[in-house]
Design a protein around this motif. Structure first.
Motif, PDB file in Angstrom:
ATOM      1  N   ALA A  56       7.753  10.983  -3.237  1.00 49.99           N
ATOM      2  CA  ALA A  56       6.961  11.896  -2.687  1.00 49.99           C
ATOM      3  C   ALA A  56       7.549  12.333  -1.341  1.00 49.99           C
ATOM      4  CB  ALA A  56       5.508  11.259  -2.562  1.00 49.99           C
ATOM      5  N   VAL A  57       7.940  11.369  -0.411  1.00 53.32           N
ATOM      6  CA  VAL A  57       8.438  11.701   0.687  1.00 53.32           C
ATOM      7  C   VAL A  57       9.774  12.543   0.729  1.00 53.32           C
ATOM      8  CG1 VAL A  57       9.152  10.714   2.826  1.00 53.32           C
ATOM      9  CG2 VAL A  57       7.003  10.022   1.972  1.00 53.32           C
ATOM     10  N   ARG A  58      10.805  12.036  -0.017  1.00 52.11           N
ATOM     11  CA  ARG A  58      12.144  12.306  -0.257  1.00 52.11           C
ATOM     12  C   ARG A  58      12.152  14.108  -0.738  1.00 52.11           C
ATOM     13  NH1 ARG A  58      15.831   9.216  -3.198  1.00 52.11           N
ATOM     14  NH2 ARG A  58      17.236  10.719  -2.379  1.00 52.11           N
ATOM     15  N   HIS A  59      11.330  14.327  -1.723  1.00 53.85           N
ATOM     16  CA  HIS A  59      11.490  15.527  -2.478  1.00 53.85           C
ATOM     17  C   HIS A  59      10.570  16.567  -2.245  1.00 53.85           C
ATOM     18  CE1 HIS A  59      14.651  13.557  -4.645  1.00 53.85           C
ATOM     19  NE2 HIS A  59      13.965  12.487  -5.173  1.00 53.85           N
ATOM     20  N   THR A  60       9.661  16.458  -1.079  1.00 54.85           N
ATOM     21  CA  THR A  60       8.535  17.385  -0.796  1.00 54.85           C
ATOM     22  C   THR A  60       8.606  17.541   0.693  1.00 54.85           C
ATOM     23  OG1 THR A  60       6.829  15.969  -0.717  1.00 54.85           O
ATOM     24  CG2 THR A  60       7.151  16.588  -2.763  1.00 54.85           C
ATOM     25  N   LYS A  61       7.968  18.474   1.230  1.00 55.23           N
ATOM     26  CA  LYS A  61       7.948  18.790   2.591  1.00 55.23           C
ATOM     27  C   LYS A  61       6.816  18.523   3.232  1.00 55.23           C
ATOM     28  CE  LYS A  61      11.471  22.128   2.357  1.00 55.23           C
ATOM     29  NZ  LYS A  61      12.393  22.447   2.818  1.00 55.23           N
ATOM     30  N   GLY A  62       5.630  18.375   2.800  1.00 56.99           N
ATOM     31  CA  GLY A  62       4.217  18.259   3.163  1.00 56.99           C
ATOM     32  C   GLY A  62       3.618  16.530   3.098  1.00 56.99           C
ATOM     33  N   PRO A  63       2.678  16.251   3.551  1.00 58.14           N
ATOM     34  CA  PRO A  63       2.183  15.185   3.512  1.00 58.14           C
ATOM     35  C   PRO A  63       1.849  14.557   1.933  1.00 58.14           C
ATOM     36  CG  PRO A  63       0.262  16.681   3.894  1.00 58.14           C
ATOM     37  CD  PRO A  63       1.571  17.332   3.984  1.00 58.14           C
ATOM     38  N   SER A  64       1.677  13.256   1.846  1.00 60.18           N
ATOM     39  CA  SER A  64       1.588  12.599   0.894  1.00 60.18           C
ATOM     40  C   SER A  64       0.322  11.459   0.836  1.00 60.18           C
ATOM     41  CB  SER A  64       2.773  11.887   0.215  1.00 60.18           C
ATOM     42  OG  SER A  64       3.998  12.663   0.156  1.00 60.18           O
ATOM     43  N   ALA A  65       0.085  11.077  -0.041  1.00 62.38           N
ATOM     44  CA  ALA A  65      -0.988  10.074  -0.205  1.00 62.38           C
ATOM     45  C   ALA A  65      -0.542   8.852  -1.259  1.00 62.38           C
ATOM     46  CB  ALA A  65      -2.213  10.441  -0.366  1.00 62.38           C
ATOM     47  N   LEU A  66      -1.004   7.513  -0.940  1.00 60.81           N
ATOM     48  CA  LEU A  66      -0.753   6.363  -1.891  1.00 60.81           C
ATOM     49  C   LEU A  66      -2.109   6.129  -2.317  1.00 60.81           C
ATOM     50  CD1 LEU A  66       0.879   4.314  -3.589  1.00 60.81           C
ATOM     51  CD2 LEU A  66       0.586   2.902  -1.472  1.00 60.81           C
ATOM     52  N   GLY A  67      -2.554   6.053  -3.682  1.00 58.60           N
ATOM     53  CA  GLY A  67      -3.823   5.695  -4.121  1.00 58.60           C
ATOM     54  C   GLY A  67      -3.438   4.119  -4.669  1.00 58.60           C
ATOM     55  N   VAL A  68      -4.301   3.209  -4.560  1.00 57.68           N
ATOM     56  CA  VAL A  68      -4.417   1.869  -5.047  1.00 57.68           C
ATOM     57  C   VAL A  68      -5.979   1.890  -5.603  1.00 57.68           C
ATOM     58  CG1 VAL A  68      -4.176  -0.491  -5.177  1.00 57.68           C
ATOM     59  CG2 VAL A  68      -2.692   1.279  -3.487  1.00 57.68           C
ATOM     60  N   CYS A  69      -5.877   1.522  -6.982  1.00 57.98           N
ATOM     61  CA  CYS A  69      -7.148   1.381  -7.807  1.00 57.98           C
ATOM     62  C   CYS A  69      -7.360   0.110  -8.800  1.00 57.98           C
ATOM     63  CB  CYS A  69      -7.569   2.704  -8.406  1.00 57.98           C
ATOM     64  SG  CYS A  69      -9.081   2.730  -9.418  1.00 57.98           S
ATOM     65  N   TRP A  70      -8.295  -0.400  -8.473  1.00 58.38           N
ATOM     66  CA  TRP A  70      -8.521  -1.617  -9.498  1.00 58.38           C
ATOM     67  C   TRP A  70      -9.708  -1.172 -10.336  1.00 58.38           C
ATOM     68  CZ3 TRP A  70      -6.517  -5.888 -11.532  1.00 58.38           C
ATOM     69  CH2 TRP A  70      -7.282  -6.822 -11.904  1.00 58.38           C
ATOM     70  N   ALA A  71      -9.372  -1.491 -11.641  1.00 60.67           N
ATOM     71  CA  ALA A  71     -10.732  -1.555 -12.770  1.00 60.67           C
ATOM     72  C   ALA A  71     -10.644  -2.649 -13.582  1.00 60.67           C
ATOM     73  CB  ALA A  71     -10.341  -0.385 -13.549  1.00 60.67           C
ATOM     74  N   PRO A  72     -11.680  -3.371 -13.418  1.00 61.57           N
ATOM     75  CA  PRO A  72     -11.616  -4.513 -13.990  1.00 61.57           C
ATOM     76  C   PRO A  72     -11.957  -4.288 -15.383  1.00 61.57           C
ATOM     77  CG  PRO A  72     -13.284  -4.565 -12.043  1.00 61.57           C
ATOM     78  CD  PRO A  72     -12.734  -3.163 -12.132  1.00 61.57           C
ATOM     79  N   PRO A  73     -11.677  -5.277 -16.375  1.00 58.28           N
ATOM     80  CA  PRO A  73     -11.158  -6.508 -16.177  1.00 58.28           C
ATOM     81  C   PRO A  73      -9.963  -6.670 -15.934  1.00 58.28           C
ATOM     82  CG  PRO A  73     -11.238  -6.242 -18.367  1.00 58.28           C
ATOM     83  CD  PRO A  73     -11.693  -4.957 -18.006  1.00 58.28           C
ATOM     84  N   GLY A  74      -8.881  -5.774 -15.669  1.00 61.24           N
ATOM     85  CA  GLY A  74      -7.565  -6.052 -15.203  1.00 61.24           C
ATOM     86  C   GLY A  74      -6.583  -4.970 -15.497  1.00 61.24           C
ATOM     87  N   THR A  75      -6.952  -3.785 -14.781  1.00 61.78           N
ATOM     88  CA  THR A  75      -5.942  -2.829 -14.621  1.00 61.78           C
ATOM     89  C   THR A  75      -5.790  -2.326 -13.231  1.00 61.78           C
ATOM     90  OG1 THR A  75      -6.521  -1.847 -16.966  1.00 61.78           O
ATOM     91  CG2 THR A  75      -5.326  -0.346 -15.350  1.00 61.78           C
ATOM     92  N   LEU A  76      -4.708  -2.460 -12.873  1.00 59.03           N
ATOM     93  CA  LEU A  76      -4.168  -1.794 -11.235  1.00 59.03           C
ATOM     94  C   LEU A  76      -3.529  -0.381 -11.466  1.00 59.03           C
ATOM     95  CD1 LEU A  76      -4.108  -2.357  -8.475  1.00 59.03           C
ATOM     96  CD2 LEU A  76      -1.627  -3.276  -8.742  1.00 59.03           C
ATOM     97  N   ARG A  77      -3.977   0.535 -10.855  1.00 57.81           N
ATOM     98  CA  ARG A  77      -3.292   1.914 -10.934  1.00 57.81           C
ATOM     99  C   ARG A  77      -2.929   2.147  -9.535  1.00 57.81           C
ATOM    100  NH1 ARG A  77      -4.823   7.680 -13.429  1.00 57.81           N
ATOM    101  NH2 ARG A  77      -4.439   6.400 -15.241  1.00 57.81           N
ATOM    102  N   LEU A  78      -1.656   2.541  -9.543  1.00 59.94           N
ATOM    103  CA  LEU A  78      -1.009   3.119  -8.199  1.00 59.94           C
ATOM    104  C   LEU A  78      -0.651   4.438  -8.737  1.00 59.94           C
ATOM    105  CD1 LEU A  78       1.487   0.041  -7.829  1.00 59.94           C
ATOM    106  CD2 LEU A  78      -0.619   0.420  -6.827  1.00 59.94           C
TER     107      LEU A  78
END
Length: 139
Positions: A56-78
């Motif tokens: 995101a940082v190397r290939h674009t010129k604008g701002p970015s965001a990192l999302g981190v989400c936990w969905a029980p019973p056991g999935t982590l989404r980045l």
């Protein structure tokens, strides 16, 4: 050690277009996962987040965001949002780079280490862009 959260949670880290953001993102993610009792996911999650944020940082010129989400019973989404609406490269050069390749290993690492990954167009703060995401199963 803290117990694994049984309720869903989500964090978003806004990132300037600065390569130092990759290190900040990794350290922030490590802290989030540690306090939520997901220490066993830290190493792989840090690798995946670093690749997503770096792209995101190397290939674009604008701002970015990192999302981190936990969905029980056991999935982590980045996921990493960036201001470029173009999809991530889908050519074999990026998904299966050769040993001699000087770039293009990021998506191959995401593909190899995540249980699931993809991308979608997304608007954020009035800007058109994309969200590249991956999931890790805690079990």
């Amino acid at each position: 050690m803290p117990e694994i959260a049984s309720a869903p949670w989500e964090y978003t880290l806004l990132i300037p277009n600065d390569l130092r953001a990759v290190t900040v993102s990794r350290r922030t993610l490590r802290l989030i996962l540690t306090v939520h009792g997901l220490i066993r996911l830290v190493d792989v999650a840090e690798l995946l987040a670093a690749e997503l944020v770096s792209n995101a940082v190397r290939h674009t010129k604008g701002p970015s965001a990192l999302g981190v989400c936990w969905a029980p019973p056991g999935t982590l989404r980045l996921g990493a949002w960036d201001a470029d609406p173009e999809p991530p490269p889908a050519s074999p050069k990026y998904l299966m780079p050769t040993a001699e390749a000087e770039e293009g290993r990021g998506l191959a690492l995401v593909r190899a280490c995540a249980d699931l990954w993809g991308w979608q167009p997304q608007w954020r703060d009035g800007s058109r862009g994309k969200y590249v995401w991956c999931e890790l199963a805690a079990a």
